[in-house]
Each structure stands twice: as C-alpha cells, then as structure tokens.
Write a protein that holds these residues in place. Structure first.
Motif, PDB file in Angstrom:
ATOM      1  N   LEU A 112       7.332 -14.777 -50.235  1.00 25.93           N
ATOM      2  CA  LEU A 112       8.263 -15.784 -50.735  1.00 25.93           C
ATOM      3  C   LEU A 112       7.689 -17.188 -50.574  1.00 25.93           C
ATOM      4  N   VAL A 113       7.112 -17.443 -49.409  1.00 25.02           N
ATOM      5  CA  VAL A 113       6.505 -18.752 -49.175  1.00 25.02           C
ATOM      6  C   VAL A 113       5.363 -18.994 -50.155  1.00 25.02           C
ATOM      7  N   HIS A 114       4.563 -17.955 -50.394  1.00 20.72           N
ATOM      8  CA  HIS A 114       3.431 -18.074 -51.313  1.00 20.72           C
ATOM      9  C   HIS A 114       3.908 -18.400 -52.729  1.00 20.72           C
ATOM     10  N   LEU A 115       4.939 -17.692 -53.200  1.00 24.69           N
ATOM     11  CA  LEU A 115       5.458 -17.945 -54.545  1.00 24.69           C
ATOM     12  C   LEU A 115       6.036 -19.352 -54.654  1.00 24.69           C
ATOM     13  N   TYR A 116       6.769 -19.754 -53.635  1.00 23.20           N
ATOM     14  CA  TYR A 116       7.382 -21.083 -53.646  1.00 23.20           C
ATOM     15  C   TYR A 116       6.319 -22.170 -53.612  1.00 23.20           C
ATOM     16  N   GLN A 117       5.302 -21.986 -52.757  1.00 23.53           N
ATOM     17  CA  GLN A 117       4.225 -22.964 -52.680  1.00 23.53           C
ATOM     18  C   GLN A 117       3.450 -23.029 -53.994  1.00 23.53           C
ATOM     19  N   PHE A 140      -1.193 -15.154 -40.313  1.00 22.22           N
ATOM     20  CA  PHE A 140      -1.465 -16.535 -39.923  1.00 22.22           C
ATOM     21  C   PHE A 140      -2.895 -16.941 -40.265  1.00 22.22           C
ATOM     22  N   LEU A 141      -3.846 -16.025 -40.075  1.00 19.52           N
ATOM     23  CA  LEU A 141      -5.261 -16.365 -40.221  1.00 19.52           C
ATOM     24  C   LEU A 141      -5.755 -16.250 -41.654  1.00 19.52           C
ATOM     25  N   LEU A 142      -5.176 -15.338 -42.436  1.00 19.70           N
ATOM     26  CA  LEU A 142      -5.734 -15.008 -43.735  1.00 19.70           C
ATOM     27  C   LEU A 142      -4.775 -15.334 -44.865  1.00 19.70           C
ATOM     28  N   GLU A 143      -5.315 -15.327 -46.064  1.00 18.92           N
ATOM     29  CA  GLU A 143      -4.499 -15.448 -47.268  1.00 18.92           C
ATOM     30  C   GLU A 143      -3.638 -14.194 -47.417  1.00 18.92           C
ATOM     31  N   TYR A 144      -2.509 -14.343 -48.095  1.00 16.44           N
ATOM     32  CA  TYR A 144      -1.485 -13.301 -48.146  1.00 16.44           C
ATOM     33  C   TYR A 144      -2.045 -11.926 -48.517  1.00 16.44           C
ATOM     34  N   HIS A 145      -2.758 -11.826 -49.617  1.00 18.72           N
ATOM     35  CA  HIS A 145      -3.252 -10.525 -50.061  1.00 18.72           C
ATOM     36  C   HIS A 145      -4.317  -9.975 -49.119  1.00 18.72           C
ATOM     37  N   GLN A 146      -5.143 -10.852 -48.559  1.00 16.73           N
ATOM     38  CA  GLN A 146      -6.115 -10.407 -47.554  1.00 16.73           C
ATOM     39  C   GLN A 146      -5.406  -9.815 -46.349  1.00 16.73           C
ATOM     40  N   VAL A 168       4.031   2.758 -34.359  1.00 14.69           N
ATOM     41  CA  VAL A 168       3.554   2.679 -35.747  1.00 14.69           C
ATOM     42  C   VAL A 168       4.655   2.162 -36.659  1.00 14.69           C
ATOM     43  N   LEU A 169       5.880   2.643 -36.454  1.00 13.60           N
ATOM     44  CA  LEU A 169       6.993   2.161 -37.260  1.00 13.60           C
ATOM     45  C   LEU A 169       7.249   0.675 -37.010  1.00 13.60           C
ATOM     46  N   ALA A 170       7.134   0.245 -35.749  1.00 11.26           N
ATOM     47  CA  ALA A 170       7.298  -1.174 -35.435  1.00 11.26           C
ATOM     48  C   ALA A 170       6.212  -1.994 -36.127  1.00 11.26           C
ATOM     49  N   TYR A 171       4.987  -1.464 -36.160  1.00 13.64           N
ATOM     50  CA  TYR A 171       3.884  -2.137 -36.859  1.00 13.64           C
ATOM     51  C   TYR A 171       4.210  -2.262 -38.346  1.00 13.64           C
ATOM     52  N   ALA A 172       4.674  -1.153 -38.937  1.00  9.62           N
ATOM     53  CA  ALA A 172       4.965  -1.158 -40.371  1.00  9.62           C
ATOM     54  C   ALA A 172       6.109  -2.120 -40.699  1.00  9.62           C
ATOM     55  N   VAL A 173       7.139  -2.128 -39.851  1.00  6.53           N
ATOM     56  CA  VAL A 173       8.261  -3.050 -40.073  1.00  6.53           C
ATOM     57  C   VAL A 173       7.788  -4.494 -39.956  1.00  6.53           C
ATOM     58  N   SER A 174       6.927  -4.762 -38.973  1.00 11.80           N
ATOM     59  CA  SER A 174       6.391  -6.116 -38.795  1.00 11.80           C
ATOM     60  C   SER A 174       5.595  -6.547 -40.019  1.00 11.80           C
ATOM     61  N   VAL A 175       4.787  -5.628 -40.563  1.00 16.42           N
ATOM     62  CA  VAL A 175       4.028  -5.932 -41.782  1.00 16.42           C
ATOM     63  C   VAL A 175       4.968  -6.206 -42.942  1.00 16.42           C
ATOM     64  N   ALA A 176       6.006  -5.367 -43.083  1.00 20.60           N
ATOM     65  CA  ALA A 176       6.932  -5.525 -44.207  1.00 20.60           C
ATOM     66  C   ALA A 176       7.679  -6.851 -44.126  1.00 20.60           C
ATOM     67  N   LEU A 177       8.191  -7.188 -42.940  1.00 22.69           N
ATOM     68  CA  LEU A 177       8.958  -8.422 -42.798  1.00 22.69           C
ATOM     69  C   LEU A 177       8.062  -9.651 -42.952  1.00 22.69           C
ATOM     70  N   ALA A 178       6.904  -9.630 -42.284  1.00 24.04           N
ATOM     71  CA  ALA A 178       5.989 -10.772 -42.390  1.00 24.04           C
ATOM     72  C   ALA A 178       5.465 -10.901 -43.817  1.00 24.04           C
ATOM     73  N   GLY A 179       5.149  -9.747 -44.426  1.00 25.86           N
ATOM     74  CA  GLY A 179       4.647  -9.781 -45.789  1.00 25.86           C
ATOM     75  C   GLY A 179       5.669 -10.326 -46.763  1.00 25.86           C
ATOM     76  N   TYR A 180       6.918  -9.910 -46.618  1.00 21.21           N
ATOM     77  CA  TYR A 180       7.985 -10.401 -47.494  1.00 21.21           C
ATOM     78  C   TYR A 180       8.175 -11.907 -47.322  1.00 21.21           C
ATOM     79  N   HIS A 181       8.194 -12.349 -46.069  1.00 16.17           N
ATOM     80  CA  HIS A 181       8.370 -13.774 -45.795  1.00 16.17           C
ATOM     81  C   HIS A 181       7.225 -14.585 -46.394  1.00 16.17           C
ATOM     82  N   TYR A 182       5.987 -14.165 -46.123  1.00 13.43           N
ATOM     83  CA  TYR A 182       4.847 -14.923 -46.619  1.00 13.43           C
ATOM     84  C   TYR A 182       4.730 -14.832 -48.140  1.00 13.43           C
TER      85      TYR A 182
END
Length: 372
Positions: free
Chosen positions: A180-185, A121-127, A164-178
């Motif tokens: 897609l949004v980044h590419l579309y934008q 939410f706070l940073l650019e996708y790659h950051q 840790v696995l929940a953290y990694a899954v959260s990163v993967a799902l949020a990263g994938y979503h953002y």
C-alpha cells in the motif's frame, strides 16, 4: 558548484527519492546495526557454556560482519543500496545456518516473525518478498535436515509449525502494508515529478536530477555530460492562431517526438511553458549533436499546424564543465538556444566541448536518419 549538504553529496538519492526519508533510514540502520551487534555478542556469551561455539556461530557471524558493513556505509555512503543488500544477505545466511544448527532451541523460533520486517526495511518491496519466500523454504528444509546433521531431534513439529505460521503472517502483514505504501508513494511521486501534459520531468525534479548527474561527472570526468535546451518557435503565434487547446496538442506531440528520439538513460525535462531540457551522459559530442539534429528534423516533419505549416524548435547544445554551477550551465545552454533563434530559428546551436569563449556554431542541415 551547486551547494549541497554533506548528506546529499555522500548519499546521492535516486530520482524521486526523499532525502529526509533516506537520512532517517540510514540513521536507523546505524542504530539498529550496533544494537544488533551488542545483542549478538551478549547472546553468544550467555549461550556459549551451554551449547558450544559451533551452535552460537550464526550469532557470532553477525557480530563480526555487521561492524564491517557499518564501516563501509560510513566510508562509502554513495554505495548504501549495495550495503543494504549485503546486510540482507548476512541475515539470510544467519537464517540458513540457524535452521541447520539450532532447531532444538525453542528460543530460536521466537526470532522468526522479526526477520520479514528486516527484509522489508532493507530492500525494495519485490526484493523483500523474494528473499522472504526463499528464507521460508530453507527454514522448512532445515527443520527436516537438522536431526540428520546434528544427531538430535528438532523441536516438536507443533512448535515449529507455529513459528512458520507466525513467519508467514508477518510476511503477509508487512507485505500488504509496504505494498500500500509503495502504491501510494508511486502515485504521489508521479504527480510530483512528471508533467501531466507532456510526461516530462517537472522543473524542480528535473533540475535535481541534473544536479545529481553533474556530481557524478565531477567524480567521473571521463563520462561527459551534455545538455540540450530547446524551445518551440513562435509558440505564441500557435496559440493565437489555433487556440490554447491546439497549443497543448503541439506540446504533447513535441514531447512524444522527443521520447521517440532520445535513448534510455537520457533525461527529458519541461522547464516551463514551451521550453524543454534534455540531459545526456556517456555519449560522444558527435552522437549528442546528431541526436539533437534528428529531434529538430523529426518535429518539423511530423507535427503540422492547421495551416499546413510545420512546428519547429531552436536548440542550444553544450557540455557540462567540471565544477561549474547549475545556473552557469543553464545560462550557457539558454544563450545558445537564443543564438539559434536569432540566426533564423529551426536550428541547432552548439558550443564545442571544452573550448574557449562562448561562440556558438550552427549545425548545417543534413538528412540524418532517425534512430529506430
């Protein structure tokens, strides 16, 4: 001045950034920031009798620093991007300290899946990906350092691994979503901002960028702003003589010559038809005038028509005057461009910076070297 609401003045968006999205993002940060402060204070009060001051310090840190950052955001909204990065740094420090101080608390593990979302939410996708990766590495390291630093065992490894696995899954799902949004934008932004034929900014986006640069110059008068409006001479004759496809090739060639002449940081805009606008800031008038002449020469020498004649342009160059409107600035540059046409075409016509009436001068032809 061009009229802008208070938000647009205090939150100058980057090129292609949606103002409404930016407005909602900042509003949410204010709401979420104060909710986080309240939650941190409440949690600290509840946990203090049980675990002591040192162990609740990460929560107290947010309660103390976040209001300062929110106050900075309120007073210096033009720096909101840096303030977002500071918020991320605050959360990162909390994660590090929490990993070193509170790894015997199962409750602390429940927050792990939330942190990745805040970074995205706070940073650019790659950051956000880099910050999350760093945080995850430190969390794993902190789990093994916790017993050494505190003299008590950490939570069972199975519970830690689940977090840790929940953290990694959260990163993967949020990263994938953002992602897609980044590419579309990015695709939508390119289509909305740039002309397909010439690659120049379209009129609306380009003038919005010029308005932003004018506002910057109003705040920093020591950094001058120049515009050069140019038009392809006898473009109708080109279309009539060689056809519209040839005209399109000329437009594309002029655009390519322009991009090879201007420098990084200069803005190239297609106003419409065969008319273009260049925006320069942070240069001296002599530098910009020489660059305009280089462009005129390059187009004439490098672009040829079917009958062997060269393509020429007429250029009107002027400096932005502090406090004038966009329409006034464009009118002056447009008038100078037409003065160049009236004086024989294939010329650069300029108004001396910050001097009296609008009396154009013709730049004598010189054999200036092209920039490399």
């Amino acid at each position: 001045m061009v009229r802008q609401d208070d938000f647009e003045i205090r939150f100058p968006p980057q090129l292609g950034e949606d103002r409404e999205f930016l407005r909602e993002r900042v509003r949410y940060l204010f709401i979420g920031g104060w909710v986080g402060v309240f939650a941190s204070i409440s949690m600290s009060i509840i946990e203090f009798p049980r675990i002591g001051l040192i162990r609740i310090f990460p929560a107290l840190l947010f309660a103390v620093v976040a209001p300062v950052l929110l106050l900075q955001l309120h007073r210096h909204r033009e720096d909101y991007r840096r303030i977002l990065t500071r918020f991320s740094a605050l959360i990162f420090v909390q994660q590090v300290m929490g990993s070193l101080m509170t790894f015997n608390e199962v409750l602390m593990l429940l927050w792990y899946p939330v942190f990745p979302l805040t970074y995205f939410f706070l940073l650019e996708y790659h950051q956000a990906l880099r910050w999350n990766t760093s945080a995850l590495v430190i969390i794993i390291l902190g789990y093994y350092l916790f017993p050494v630093l505190n003299g008590i065992p950490a939570v069972p490894f199975s519970e830690f691994l689940s977090a840790v696995l929940a953290y990694a899954v959260s990163v993967a799902l949020a990263g994938y979503h953002y992602r897609l949004v980044h590419l579309y934008q990015t695709r939508l932004k390119k289509e909305a901002l740039f002309d397909n034929l010439t690659g120049a900014l379209l009129r609306k986006a380009g003038l919005s960028e010029l308005t932003r640069r004018m506002a910057q110059t109003d705040r920093r008068p020591d950094v001058p702003l120049f515009v050069a409006l140019f038009d392809i001479d006898d473009f109708k004759r080109i279309n009539d003589q060689d056809g519209h496809q040839s005209g399109d090739r000329v437009l594309a060639a002029v655009a390519e010559a322009t991009r090879r002449t201007i420098r990084k940081g200069d803005t190239f805009i297609r106003l419409g038809g065969e008319e273009f606008l260049l925006v320069f800031s942070g240069n001296s008038f002599d530098q910009v005038r020489s660059l305009a002449e280089n462009l005129r020469q390059r187009i004439e020498k490098e672009i040829q028509l079917s009958d062997g004649s060269g393509v020429t342009v007429s250029i009107g160059l002027t400096q932005y005057k502090i406090g004038e409107s966009l329409s006034e600035l464009l009118h002056r540059s447009d008038q100078l461009m037409y003065d160049a046409k009236a004086s024989g075409k294939n010329q650069v016509c300029w108004q001396e910076p910050r001097t009296g009436p609008l009396i154009p001068a013709i730049l004598p032809e010189t054999d200036l070297p092209f920039p490399s």
